[in-house]
Design a protein around this motif. Structure first.
Motif, PDB file in Angstrom:
ATOM      1  N   ALA A 138       0.819  -1.216   0.000  1.00 50.89           N
ATOM      2  CA  ALA A 138       0.000   0.000   0.000  1.00 50.89           C
ATOM      3  C   ALA A 138       0.849   1.260   0.000  1.00 50.89           C
ATOM      4  CB  ALA A 138      -0.925  -0.007   1.214  1.00 50.89           C
ATOM      5  N   THR A 139       2.145   1.138   0.245  1.00 53.73           N
ATOM      6  CA  THR A 139       3.043   2.297   0.253  1.00 53.73           C
ATOM      7  C   THR A 139       3.514   2.677  -1.154  1.00 53.73           C
ATOM      8  OG1 THR A 139       4.854   0.757   0.700  1.00 53.73           O
ATOM      9  CG2 THR A 139       3.875   1.900   2.595  1.00 53.73           C
ATOM     10  N   GLN A 140       3.107   1.925  -2.151  1.00 55.44           N
ATOM     11  CA  GLN A 140       3.491   2.215  -3.531  1.00 55.44           C
ATOM     12  C   GLN A 140       2.437   3.088  -4.207  1.00 55.44           C
ATOM     13  OE1 GLN A 140       6.476   1.233  -5.036  1.00 55.44           O
ATOM     14  NE2 GLN A 140       6.904   0.703  -2.911  1.00 55.44           N
ATOM     15  N   ILE A 141       2.906   4.068  -4.986  1.00 61.60           N
ATOM     16  CA  ILE A 141       2.026   4.942  -5.765  1.00 61.60           C
ATOM     17  C   ILE A 141       2.354   4.739  -7.237  1.00 61.60           C
ATOM     18  CG2 ILE A 141       1.349   7.324  -6.232  1.00 61.60           C
ATOM     19  CD1 ILE A 141       2.272   7.983  -3.367  1.00 61.60           C
ATOM     20  N   ILE A 142       1.322   4.529  -8.050  1.00 64.49           N
ATOM     21  CA  ILE A 142       1.508   4.277  -9.478  1.00 64.49           C
ATOM     22  C   ILE A 142       0.705   5.325 -10.244  1.00 64.49           C
ATOM     23  CG2 ILE A 142       1.315   2.604 -11.336  1.00 64.49           C
ATOM     24  CD1 ILE A 142       1.169   0.410  -9.154  1.00 64.49           C
ATOM     25  N   ASN A 143       1.400   6.127 -11.051  1.00 61.46           N
ATOM     26  CA  ASN A 143       0.758   7.240 -11.758  1.00 61.46           C
ATOM     27  C   ASN A 143       0.945   7.136 -13.272  1.00 61.46           C
ATOM     28  OD1 ASN A 143       0.231   8.459  -9.229  1.00 61.46           O
ATOM     29  ND2 ASN A 143       2.217   9.484  -9.250  1.00 61.46           N
ATOM     30  N   ALA A 144      -0.124   7.423 -14.010  1.00 57.01           N
ATOM     31  CA  ALA A 144      -0.058   7.598 -15.463  1.00 57.01           C
ATOM     32  C   ALA A 144      -1.021   8.724 -15.823  1.00 57.01           C
ATOM     33  CB  ALA A 144      -0.407   6.304 -16.189  1.00 57.01           C
ATOM     34  N   ASN A 145      -0.711   9.898 -15.315  1.00 49.85           N
ATOM     35  CA  ASN A 145      -1.607  11.049 -15.457  1.00 49.85           C
ATOM     36  C   ASN A 145      -1.287  11.870 -16.697  1.00 49.85           C
ATOM     37  OD1 ASN A 145      -2.806  10.455 -12.914  1.00 49.85           O
ATOM     38  ND2 ASN A 145      -1.117  11.487 -11.885  1.00 49.85           N
ATOM     39  N   GLY A 146      -2.307  12.554 -17.208  1.00 51.10           N
ATOM     40  CA  GLY A 146      -2.097  13.492 -18.299  1.00 51.10           C
ATOM     41  C   GLY A 146      -1.569  14.813 -17.777  1.00 51.10           C
ATOM     42  N   GLY A 147      -0.831  15.529 -18.618  1.00 50.83           N
ATOM     43  CA  GLY A 147      -0.286  16.831 -18.245  1.00 50.83           C
ATOM     44  C   GLY A 147      -1.287  17.954 -18.449  1.00 50.83           C
ATOM     45  N   ASN A 148      -1.075  19.053 -17.769  1.00 52.24           N
ATOM     46  CA  ASN A 148      -1.965  20.209 -17.884  1.00 52.24           C
ATOM     47  C   ASN A 148      -1.669  21.001 -19.150  1.00 52.24           C
ATOM     48  OD1 ASN A 148      -3.089  19.575 -15.398  1.00 52.24           O
ATOM     49  ND2 ASN A 148      -1.697  20.915 -14.274  1.00 52.24           N
ATOM     50  N   GLY A 149      -2.719  21.598 -19.722  1.00 52.42           N
ATOM     51  CA  GLY A 149      -2.556  22.469 -20.878  1.00 52.42           C
ATOM     52  C   GLY A 149      -1.967  23.808 -20.478  1.00 52.42           C
ATOM     53  N   GLY A 150      -1.296  24.471 -21.404  1.00 44.15           N
ATOM     54  CA  GLY A 150      -0.700  25.775 -21.142  1.00 44.15           C
ATOM     55  C   GLY A 150      -1.736  26.885 -21.127  1.00 44.15           C
ATOM     56  N   SER A 151      -1.425  27.966 -20.430  1.00 48.47           N
ATOM     57  CA  SER A 151      -2.317  29.121 -20.336  1.00 48.47           C
ATOM     58  C   SER A 151      -1.760  30.298 -21.124  1.00 48.47           C
ATOM     59  CB  SER A 151      -2.501  29.537 -18.871  1.00 48.47           C
ATOM     60  OG  SER A 151      -3.275  28.581 -18.170  1.00 48.47           O
ATOM     61  N   GLN A 152      -2.678  31.127 -21.632  1.00 49.74           N
ATOM     62  CA  GLN A 152      -2.292  32.365 -22.301  1.00 49.74           C
ATOM     63  C   GLN A 152      -2.302  33.478 -21.254  1.00 49.74           C
ATOM     64  OE1 GLN A 152      -5.115  34.270 -24.906  1.00 49.74           O
ATOM     65  NE2 GLN A 152      -3.482  35.094 -26.204  1.00 49.74           N
ATOM     66  N   LEU A 153      -1.156  34.099 -21.016  1.00 49.02           N
ATOM     67  CA  LEU A 153      -1.004  35.068 -19.927  1.00 49.02           C
ATOM     68  C   LEU A 153      -0.997  36.502 -20.435  1.00 49.02           C
ATOM     69  CD1 LEU A 153       1.705  33.138 -17.873  1.00 49.02           C
ATOM     70  CD2 LEU A 153      -0.788  33.004 -17.706  1.00 49.02           C
ATOM     71  N   ILE A 154      -1.872  36.801 -21.367  1.00 50.30           N
ATOM     72  CA  ILE A 154      -1.921  38.123 -21.991  1.00 50.30           C
ATOM     73  C   ILE A 154      -2.608  39.130 -21.060  1.00 50.30           C
ATOM     74  CG2 ILE A 154      -4.152  37.784 -23.135  1.00 50.30           C
ATOM     75  CD1 ILE A 154      -2.749  39.073 -25.665  1.00 50.30           C
ATOM     76  N   THR A 155      -2.241  40.421 -21.188  1.00 53.74           N
ATOM     77  CA  THR A 155      -2.867  41.463 -20.367  1.00 53.74           C
ATOM     78  C   THR A 155      -3.837  42.316 -21.167  1.00 53.74           C
ATOM     79  OG1 THR A 155      -0.996  42.929 -20.783  1.00 53.74           O
ATOM     80  CG2 THR A 155      -0.927  41.593 -18.774  1.00 53.74           C
ATOM     81  N   GLY A 156      -3.898  42.126 -22.482  1.00 54.05           N
ATOM     82  CA  GLY A 156      -4.791  42.915 -23.329  1.00 54.05           C
ATOM     83  C   GLY A 156      -6.082  42.183 -23.650  1.00 54.05           C
ATOM     84  N   SER A 157      -6.771  42.659 -24.688  1.00 57.56           N
ATOM     85  CA  SER A 157      -8.088  42.121 -25.031  1.00 57.56           C
ATOM     86  C   SER A 157      -8.031  40.978 -26.035  1.00 57.56           C
ATOM     87  CB  SER A 157      -8.969  43.240 -25.598  1.00 57.56           C
ATOM     88  OG  SER A 157      -8.370  43.793 -26.764  1.00 57.56           O
ATOM     89  N   GLU A 158      -6.879  40.797 -26.709  1.00 54.74           N
ATOM     90  CA  GLU A 158      -6.779  39.677 -27.665  1.00 54.74           C
ATOM     91  C   GLU A 158      -6.809  38.365 -26.899  1.00 54.74           C
ATOM     92  OE1 GLU A 158      -3.621  37.822 -30.898  1.00 54.74           O
ATOM     93  OE2 GLU A 158      -3.485  39.938 -30.392  1.00 54.74           O
ATOM     94  N   GLY A 159      -7.454  37.355 -27.482  1.00 52.54           N
ATOM     95  CA  GLY A 159      -7.519  36.071 -26.790  1.00 52.54           C
ATOM     96  C   GLY A 159      -7.446  34.899 -27.753  1.00 52.54           C
ATOM     97  N   GLU A 160      -6.459  34.025 -27.551  1.00 53.00           N
ATOM     98  CA  GLU A 160      -6.379  32.773 -28.301  1.00 53.00           C
ATOM     99  C   GLU A 160      -6.825  31.621 -27.410  1.00 53.00           C
ATOM    100  OE1 GLU A 160      -4.502  35.529 -30.749  1.00 53.00           O
ATOM    101  OE2 GLU A 160      -3.833  35.104 -28.725  1.00 53.00           O
ATOM    102  N   GLY A 161      -7.001  30.466 -28.013  1.00 46.45           N
ATOM    103  CA  GLY A 161      -7.426  29.299 -27.249  1.00 46.45           C
ATOM    104  C   GLY A 161      -6.299  28.716 -26.427  1.00 46.45           C
TER     105      GLY A 161
END
Length: 199
Positions: free
Chosen positions: A106-129
Motif C-alpha cells: 500500500a506504500t506504492q504509488i503508481i501514476n499515469a496522469n495526463g499533463g496540464n494544458g498551457g495558459s495564455q497570460l496576456i494582459t490585453g483584449s486579444e484572446g487565443e485558445g
C-alpha cells in the motif's frame, strides 16, 4: 470570428482535451502517451505541445515493498511567452505502466496522469485558445495482492487572462479524460526476449 480583432482575430476554440486509446487487446498493444498539440502562433509567443508519458515495465518474482512512486506521466505544457499574443500548447497524454509481481504494498504509488494544458497570460483584449489537458494513461497490474494507490487522471485545460474573456477563461479548451486501470490476464515473462532468443 470578429473582424475588428487584430492579428489572428478571435479563435473560437481552444485545445480539446486528450481521450484515452482503448486497444482491443492489451496483450499485444501498449502505447506511449501522445504529445500535446502545439499552440497556434505568428508572434513567437506560442508554446509547443508537451511530451507524452513513457512505457514502464516492472517485472519482479517477489513483492514490491517500501515507499516509492512508479510513474509514466505526461508533461505539463508551457504557458505563452513574450507578449503572450499567441496560443499555448496542450498537455501530454499519460503513458502505460505494466507491473507483474506477487504483491504490491500500500506504500506504492503508481501514476499515469495526463499533463496540464498551457495558459495564455496576456494582459490585453486579444484572446487565443489555451491548451487542452492530456488524457490519462493506463495502469495494468498482474499481482495476487495489490494494495497500491493508482492515479490515471486527465490534465487540466489552460486558461486565458484576456480582458475580453473574463467570463469564459477556458475559451473552448477542455480537460483530458480519465485513463484506465486494468488487471492484465497475461504472464509478462512470455513477452520478454531472452538472450538465447537472439543468439
Amino acid at each position: 470570428v470578429n473582424s475588428t480583432w487584430g492579428g489572428d482575430s478571435r479563435d473560437a476554440l481552444g485545445g480539446l482535451g486528450g481521450r484515452p486509446v482503448v486497444p482491443l487487446d492489451f496483450k499485444n498493444q501498449i502505447f506511449f502517451g501522445g504529445g500535446g498539440g502545439a499552440g497556434d502562433g505568428n508572434n513567437n509567443a506560442n508554446s509547443d505541445g508537451a511530451d507524452g508519458g513513457g512505457i514502464v515495465f516492472v517485472i519482479v518474482s517477489n513483492g514490491i515493498t517500501g515507499n516509492g512512486t512508479i510513474q509514466a506521466n505526461g508533461e505539463n505544457a508551457l504557458n505563452s511567452s513574450g507578449g503572450h499574443n499567441d496560443a499555448p500548447g496542450g498537455g501530454g497524454g499519460g503513458g502505460t505502466v505494466l507491473i507483474q509481481s506477487n504483491s504490491i504494498a500500500a506504500t506504492q504509488i503508481i501514476n499515469a496522469n495526463g499533463g496540464n494544458g498551457g495558459s495564455q497570460l496576456i494582459t490585453g483584449s486579444e484572446g487565443e485558445g489555451p491548451g487542452g489537458g492530456g488524457g490519462g494513461g493506463v495502469v495494468s497490474v498482474n499481482a495476487a495482492t495489490d494494495s497500491s494507490l493508482k492515479t490515471i487522471t486527465g490534465g487540466i485545460n489552460g486558461r486565458t487572462t484576456s480582458t475580453s474573456l473574463t467570463e469564459f477563461a477556458a475559451n473552448g479548451a477542455t480537460s483530458g479524460n480519465t485513463g484506465s486501470i486494468l488487471a492484465i490476464p497475461v504472464n509478462l515473462n512470455s513477452s520478454i526476449c531472452l538472450s538465447t532468443d537472439i543468439s
